[in-house]
Design a protein around this motif. Sequence first.
Motif, PDB file in Angstrom:
ATOM      1  N   LEU A   1     -21.531  10.115  20.505  1.00  0.00           N
ATOM      2  CA  LEU A   1     -20.327  10.549  19.798  1.00  0.00           C
ATOM      3  C   LEU A   1     -19.168  10.783  20.766  1.00  0.00           C
ATOM      4  CD1 LEU A   1     -22.003  13.074  17.327  1.00  0.00           C
ATOM      5  CD2 LEU A   1     -21.334  10.719  16.869  1.00  0.00           C
ATOM      6  N   GLU A   2     -19.474  10.848  22.052  1.00  0.00           N
ATOM      7  CA  GLU A   2     -18.500  10.932  23.143  1.00  0.00           C
ATOM      8  C   GLU A   2     -17.883  12.333  23.285  1.00  0.00           C
ATOM      9  OE1 GLU A   2     -15.629   7.816  22.774  1.00  0.00           O
ATOM     10  OE2 GLU A   2     -17.135   6.225  22.858  1.00  0.00           O
ATOM     11  N   GLY A   3     -17.629  12.665  24.538  1.00  0.00           N
ATOM     12  CA  GLY A   3     -17.026  13.955  24.859  1.00  0.00           C
ATOM     13  C   GLY A   3     -17.973  15.122  24.699  1.00  0.00           C
ATOM     14  N   ILE A   4     -19.286  14.853  24.721  1.00  0.00           N
ATOM     15  CA  ILE A   4     -20.287  15.874  24.416  1.00  0.00           C
ATOM     16  C   ILE A   4     -21.282  16.035  25.559  1.00  0.00           C
ATOM     17  CG2 ILE A   4     -22.224  16.466  22.888  1.00  0.00           C
ATOM     18  CD1 ILE A   4     -20.844  15.314  20.599  1.00  0.00           C
ATOM     19  N   SER A   5     -21.672  17.284  25.802  1.00  0.00           N
ATOM     20  CA  SER A   5     -22.866  17.606  26.577  1.00  0.00           C
ATOM     21  C   SER A   5     -23.800  18.378  25.654  1.00  0.00           C
ATOM     22  CB  SER A   5     -22.520  18.446  27.807  1.00  0.00           C
ATOM     23  OG  SER A   5     -21.807  17.695  28.758  1.00  0.00           O
ATOM     24  N   ILE A   6     -25.077  18.391  25.981  1.00  0.00           N
ATOM     25  CA  ILE A   6     -26.073  19.028  25.113  1.00  0.00           C
ATOM     26  C   ILE A   6     -26.849  20.073  25.900  1.00  0.00           C
ATOM     27  CG2 ILE A   6     -28.199  18.644  23.789  1.00  0.00           C
ATOM     28  CD1 ILE A   6     -27.188  15.807  23.201  1.00  0.00           C
ATOM     29  N   LEU A   7     -27.066  21.224  25.279  1.00  0.00           N
ATOM     30  CA  LEU A   7     -27.937  22.238  25.859  1.00  0.00           C
ATOM     31  C   LEU A   7     -29.382  21.908  25.494  1.00  0.00           C
ATOM     32  CD1 LEU A   7     -25.208  23.694  26.180  1.00  0.00           C
ATOM     33  CD2 LEU A   7     -26.377  25.824  25.652  1.00  0.00           C
ATOM     34  N   ASP A   8     -30.204  21.788  26.514  1.00  0.00           N
ATOM     35  CA  ASP A   8     -31.614  21.428  26.356  1.00  0.00           C
ATOM     36  C   ASP A   8     -32.428  22.581  26.929  1.00  0.00           C
ATOM     37  OD1 ASP A   8     -34.198  20.412  26.615  1.00  0.00           O
ATOM     38  OD2 ASP A   8     -33.551  18.452  27.316  1.00  0.00           O
ATOM     39  N   GLY A   9     -33.161  23.268  26.069  1.00  0.00           N
ATOM     40  CA  GLY A   9     -33.871  24.462  26.520  1.00  0.00           C
ATOM     41  C   GLY A   9     -35.378  24.320  26.563  1.00  0.00           C
ATOM     42  N   THR A  10     -35.894  23.104  26.704  1.00  0.00           N
ATOM     43  CA  THR A  10     -37.340  22.915  26.700  1.00  0.00           C
ATOM     44  C   THR A  10     -38.022  23.732  27.789  1.00  0.00           C
ATOM     45  OG1 THR A  10     -39.119  21.288  26.846  1.00  0.00           O
ATOM     46  CG2 THR A  10     -37.172  20.859  28.177  1.00  0.00           C
ATOM     47  N   THR A  11     -39.210  24.216  27.490  1.00  0.00           N
ATOM     48  CA  THR A  11     -39.993  24.956  28.481  1.00  0.00           C
ATOM     49  C   THR A  11     -41.130  24.112  29.040  1.00  0.00           C
ATOM     50  OG1 THR A  11     -41.398  25.879  26.731  1.00  0.00           O
ATOM     51  CG2 THR A  11     -39.488  27.179  27.390  1.00  0.00           C
ATOM     52  N   ASN A  12     -41.162  22.846  28.654  1.00  0.00           N
ATOM     53  CA  ASN A  12     -42.224  21.937  29.073  1.00  0.00           C
ATOM     54  C   ASN A  12     -41.712  21.044  30.203  1.00  0.00           C
ATOM     55  OD1 ASN A  12     -43.706  19.281  28.996  1.00  0.00           O
ATOM     56  ND2 ASN A  12     -44.951  20.414  27.516  1.00  0.00           N
ATOM     57  N   GLU A  13     -42.369  21.102  31.355  1.00  0.00           N
ATOM     58  CA  GLU A  13     -41.892  20.335  32.517  1.00  0.00           C
ATOM     59  C   GLU A  13     -41.888  18.835  32.236  1.00  0.00           C
ATOM     60  OE1 GLU A  13     -42.666  19.982  37.350  1.00  0.00           O
ATOM     61  OE2 GLU A  13     -44.137  21.006  36.067  1.00  0.00           O
ATOM     62  N   ALA A  14     -42.895  18.342  31.530  1.00  0.00           N
ATOM     63  CA  ALA A  14     -42.952  16.916  31.216  1.00  0.00           C
ATOM     64  C   ALA A  14     -41.776  16.520  30.319  1.00  0.00           C
ATOM     65  CB  ALA A  14     -44.272  16.579  30.537  1.00  0.00           C
ATOM     66  N   HIS A  15     -41.425  17.395  29.368  1.00  0.00           N
ATOM     67  CA  HIS A  15     -40.296  17.103  28.492  1.00  0.00           C
ATOM     68  C   HIS A  15     -38.975  17.144  29.261  1.00  0.00           C
ATOM     69  CE1 HIS A  15     -42.683  18.413  24.651  1.00  0.00           C
ATOM     70  NE2 HIS A  15     -43.067  17.246  25.133  1.00  0.00           N
ATOM     71  N   MET A  16     -38.890  18.023  30.252  1.00  0.00           N
ATOM     72  CA  MET A  16     -37.674  18.072  31.074  1.00  0.00           C
ATOM     73  C   MET A  16     -37.407  16.699  31.696  1.00  0.00           C
ATOM     74  SD  MET A  16     -38.188  21.672  33.125  1.00  0.00           S
ATOM     75  CE  MET A  16     -38.271  23.263  32.299  1.00  0.00           C
ATOM     76  N   LYS A  17     -38.444  16.150  32.311  1.00  0.00           N
ATOM     77  CA  LYS A  17     -38.301  14.848  32.957  1.00  0.00           C
ATOM     78  C   LYS A  17     -38.065  13.747  31.926  1.00  0.00           C
ATOM     79  CE  LYS A  17     -41.271  16.099  36.865  1.00  0.00           C
ATOM     80  NZ  LYS A  17     -42.566  15.842  37.561  1.00  0.00           N
TER      81      LYS A  17
END
Length: 308
Positions: free
Chosen positions: A256-272
């Motif tokens: 959608l452009e002009g966006i950043s997203i907050l990602d709060g996962t607590t799973n290391e595999a999901h982070m990567k």
Amino acid sequence: MLAQQTSCSKRFTMGSKPAPMPKLLYGTAWKKDATADLVFLALKAGFRGIDTAAQPRHYREDLVGAGVKKAISSGIIKRADLFIQTKFTSVDGQDPKNLPYNLNAPLEEQVYSSVESSLNNFRCTELDEPYIDSLVLHSPLRTLSDTFRVWKTLETYVPHKIRQLGISNTPLQLVDYLNTSPDITVRPACVQNRFYPSTGWEVDLRAYCREKSIAFQAFWTLSGNPQLQMSNNVHELAVSANVEVPVALYALVLGLEGISILDGTTNEAHMKADLEGINTVSEYARSDEGRHVWSKCLANFKRQIGEK
């Protein structure tokens, strides 16, 4: 007021610009005692943006600082390459028994105490001069005059202690006021709001932010949108690009452009997986094979959320 703006512009040297805002910021709310370890894992996984707040009710900003210091001392990252964002939270959003300032102090003093506590939390060594890349007003105060007082107090830290200012949980009208009022010297650089159906996915506010080159930071992107995750657009992109469904949703929101997203996962595999996945989709969207699928899914996604 023009003279103040000119002076501020002259003082905003290369050394006082924020680090680039990443597409994904690691969100640290509700991580409690695990905060330091999770922040370290997020930085180790490749996150280069951290979002927190001087609000002990929901955040452990001190432990965010501890995780950052561990990553720097371990050689994983340099402070200059990290986008650190925190917030000033008014009394209405705080636990009155656990505050970063005196409950009965004037607003200006509350801001000073909160900002100084944040700066101390992000002092990486005894010798360095701590700074914050982005400081967000967590939400408007009860009156416009009080919101104005807090914003003007925060302005006194820009650009040396705080590189930029933003606001969260806010309506379009207030963003426009902060962006156009002749009494405001430092314009908002970012707006952080929920991205979910109850606010119409902030279509009008995001359009305004794009037009004015204000970054929009989306939160509740996964938890607030189970229906989007189940949509044909998201699933088709996930299968075609060979990524997980949450990653496909992240990619379409970023589209959608002009966006950043907050990602709060607590799973290391999901982070990567999240970090690698948005790059995978980006490469897929540029390929001969994926260009048509990406364009179709993004166009349908925009129609689904009412994007103009």
